[in-house]
Structures are given as structure tokens and as C-alpha cells.
Write an enzyme that holds these catalytic residues in place. Sequence first.
Site, PDB file in Angstrom:
ATOM      1  N   MET A 138      28.533  41.584  47.013  1.00  0.00           N
ATOM      2  CA  MET A 138      29.060  40.309  46.560  1.00  0.00           C
ATOM      3  C   MET A 138      28.019  39.202  46.623  1.00  0.00           C
ATOM      4  O   MET A 138      27.947  38.354  45.725  1.00  0.00           O
ATOM      5  CB  MET A 138      30.289  39.906  47.389  1.00  0.00           C
ATOM      6  CG  MET A 138      30.947  38.622  46.899  1.00  0.00           C
ATOM      7  SD  MET A 138      32.410  38.163  47.848  1.00  0.00           S
ATOM      8  CE  MET A 138      33.534  39.484  47.415  1.00  0.00           C
ATOM      9  N   ARG A 184      39.234  37.523  14.318  1.00  0.00           N
ATOM     10  CA  ARG A 184      39.410  36.729  15.528  1.00  0.00           C
ATOM     11  C   ARG A 184      40.120  35.438  15.113  1.00  0.00           C
ATOM     12  O   ARG A 184      41.120  35.483  14.405  1.00  0.00           O
ATOM     13  CB  ARG A 184      38.035  36.481  16.170  1.00  0.00           C
ATOM     14  CG  ARG A 184      38.052  36.337  17.674  1.00  0.00           C
ATOM     15  CD  ARG A 184      36.660  36.396  18.269  1.00  0.00           C
ATOM     16  NE  ARG A 184      35.772  35.353  17.778  1.00  0.00           N
ATOM     17  CZ  ARG A 184      34.530  35.157  18.232  1.00  0.00           C
ATOM     18  NH1 ARG A 184      34.046  35.960  19.176  1.00  0.00           N
ATOM     19  NH2 ARG A 184      33.778  34.190  17.755  1.00  0.00           N
ATOM     20  N   TYR A 218      26.652  49.864  50.137  1.00  0.00           N
ATOM     21  CA  TYR A 218      27.931  50.550  50.186  1.00  0.00           C
ATOM     22  C   TYR A 218      27.864  51.952  49.586  1.00  0.00           C
ATOM     23  O   TYR A 218      27.250  52.171  48.542  1.00  0.00           O
ATOM     24  CB  TYR A 218      28.997  49.745  49.448  1.00  0.00           C
ATOM     25  CG  TYR A 218      29.380  48.467  50.147  1.00  0.00           C
ATOM     26  CD1 TYR A 218      29.964  48.487  51.407  1.00  0.00           C
ATOM     27  CD2 TYR A 218      29.161  47.235  49.538  1.00  0.00           C
ATOM     28  CE1 TYR A 218      30.317  47.310  52.051  1.00  0.00           C
ATOM     29  CE2 TYR A 218      29.508  46.051  50.170  1.00  0.00           C
ATOM     30  CZ  TYR A 218      30.092  46.093  51.431  1.00  0.00           C
ATOM     31  OH  TYR A 218      30.440  44.925  52.059  1.00  0.00           O
ATOM     32  N   LYS A 240      28.267  25.800  24.266  1.00  0.00           N
ATOM     33  CA  LYS A 240      29.500  26.255  24.902  1.00  0.00           C
ATOM     34  C   LYS A 240      29.177  27.001  26.197  1.00  0.00           C
ATOM     35  O   LYS A 240      28.037  27.380  26.455  1.00  0.00           O
ATOM     36  CB  LYS A 240      30.272  27.170  23.952  1.00  0.00           C
ATOM     37  CG  LYS A 240      29.567  28.479  23.624  1.00  0.00           C
ATOM     38  CD  LYS A 240      30.387  29.340  22.689  1.00  0.00           C
ATOM     39  CE  LYS A 240      29.695  30.670  22.397  1.00  0.00           C
ATOM     40  NZ  LYS A 240      30.505  31.538  21.529  1.00  0.00           N
TER      41      LYS A 240
END
Length: 396
Positions: A321, A134, A268, A35
Amino acid sequence: MSFPARAVVDLSALASNVRSLRAHAPTAQLMAVVKADAYGHGLLPSARAALAGGATWLGTAQMDEALALRAAGITEPRVLTWLYAPGAPIARAIEADVDVAVSSASALTEVVAAARAVGRTARVHLKVDTGLGRNGLTPVDLADVLPGALRVQAEGAVALVGIWSHLAFADEPDHATVRAQHEVFADAVRLAESAGARLEVRHLANSAATLTSPQVHYDLVRPGIAVYGLSPVPQLGEPADFGLVPVMTLEAELATVKRVPAGHGVSYAHQYVTPVDTVLGVVPLGYGDGIPRHASGTPDRLGGPVRVGERTLGVAGRVCMDQLVVDLGPEAGEQAGDRVELYGTGADGGPTAQDWARAAGTISYEIVTRLSRSVPREYVGLDPQTGAPAGTAAAR
């Protein structure tokens, strides 16, 4: 392709991991869970490598991935898919000979309708919620659904081939819930069989339970993360302790290297400020590529580990990013274009996905699965198109 980073996926290691997992559960069949694009490793190449290693089933959460396996010509093993919403392409899955999980009465209704529409018997695994809370039928729901399921089986619309569930605390094998869920599961199996179900497989064990809880192996085990060489129980053992080898190595080239003075802010908000005159290197990977921003670093705590030559350093400042910065040190001799490794096998003392998980406060599953598809995968060890032995082969 000019992308200055790549994930090298060793398919021979993946096949070897499957063989090791089979040895841990010698009395059960093995479903390799592929998956989420095979946990970020690439659906089709990983599936072929798993089959080369001896997997007898493949498992996908999403129906589209199961259909992609069949469309690629992977027709021989059984494939199970289990997570879908109303309106899913169940009829196509049935036509493609994909086993379908049923987790609710409404899902059974949809599966039966799809089977009748295509004129083919649907192979169904009833999912039981034994305590994870779940997806799945509660034991009460199972008792309500089972008579109808057996009735449509007698009509030929479905074949009840499996009962299965998922453990909440498999990574803590001594946790009381493991035994409790096992007991609920055993009751569910007895209920189904006493009602007349002729089950082919009963399955409960994920990676952690495959490695640590042989009492829940039943007929089929479903390892996921362990197939890719990462330990599901890092507090109990590293991959090598279980005969596993990490399959993915993430590497990049330094984009720039430059000397800066002491007191220079980095990235940053200047979360990191250089303590001395030093050399900074820019690695062209960031959170847009799947590198966790939570692995950013400060002068007091360097972030995610990066192997530079024979040294393991840490992210300096915030992960951006599309880039991150490493403080290479005052005596650094690296140049732009030099290779760095973010994670790999750890065999040479280099960083691993588990090291990044610790730095980011998460699990290794997330580290590899979140890696963006924009980062090229390069396959080695086996041919990604066939699963046969090969030198190296690039794909995607």
C-alpha cells in the site's frame, strides 16, 4: 513537507509540448485538455503553462474543474466542459463564461433552463456519437434535437458554437473506424450547417489524431496526454519522435537499506525470494500512492522499473500500500536517503511512465493520472502561479 517522495513537474516542458503540438496542427486552434487534475500534473499550474505555450482553449471533463479555472483568474481563453449528470451547476458554468457540451435532449433542456435562469446565453457544443458508443447524440438523435436547439438559439437562450465527437481508434490511424467516424462527423456538420447553425469550431482530433491524422484536424484539436509529453501511439513512436518531452518525474528517497541472505522472502506472499545474498532497498511509495500493484515482480520477471544511480532495477515482490522493495544486488553501496527515480523523461536511459505501463499491462495515461495527490508536486521551469519563466517553484 516530510513526504519522502515527490513528482517534479517541468512546466517549461509542458509549454514546449504545446508548441510542438501546434506545429503538428498549424491550421487549427489548440485545446489543451486538463481534465483529471491535468492528468495528475496539477490543474492550475498545467493550465497556465499550456497557455504560455500557445493553447487557445482549455478542456475539462468535469464542470467543477472548469469553474476552478475561472475562479483562479484564468478568464481569457475559451473553456469547454463536457461530462455532467442531471443537477450539475450548469448555471454557474454559464455565468463563468464556460462553454458546455450537450450530449442528449435532456441535457439541452437543462442548459436552456439554466441559461434562462441567469439571463445569459449559453455557449453550446453538440456532442455527436459517431461510433465510440459513449457519450453523445446519435445521428438520429441529432436530427431530432437540432430543430429545437436552433429554435432556442433564435430566442437567445443558447448559441450553437460547436459540433464535436471523439474517435474510438485514433491510436490506430489506419483503422477503418477512423474514416468511418470522420464520414459520420462530416455528415453531422453538414446537417447542422444546412439547418442554419453558424459554427465557430468543429473538433474531432484527440492527441493521437493530432499527431497522425491531419485530415480530422478541422478548426480545433484537443490533445490531452501529448500535452504532458507522453506518446498516445507508443507503437508508432516515442515522445521524442513527435517533439514531446515527458513533463513529470517521480522520485523518492530510499527509506531503508539492509542486507539479507539468499532464500529470503520479500514482501507479501513471498512472491519474490532472493536468489543470492543481497541488499534490499525500500522505496516509500505503494498502491495507496498510485503505484500499480500489477507492476509487482517475481524472480522470473522483475516488476516496474526503478532507477538507482546509473542502474535500472525492478520491483522485487508485491507492491504494498505504501512501499515497494528493490533488490539492489550483492555489491550495492546505496544508503537510506539516496534518491531513486521511478519514471521521468527517459533521456538518460532511465525508466518512463510508458515503461511502467508495459510492466503493469496498462497505458501511460493511467500511470500518471492515478498518482495520488498525497504525493507532493514540485513545479520547475515556469512559475506555477503565473506561467511566467522562473527558476524553481514548489506548490501544493
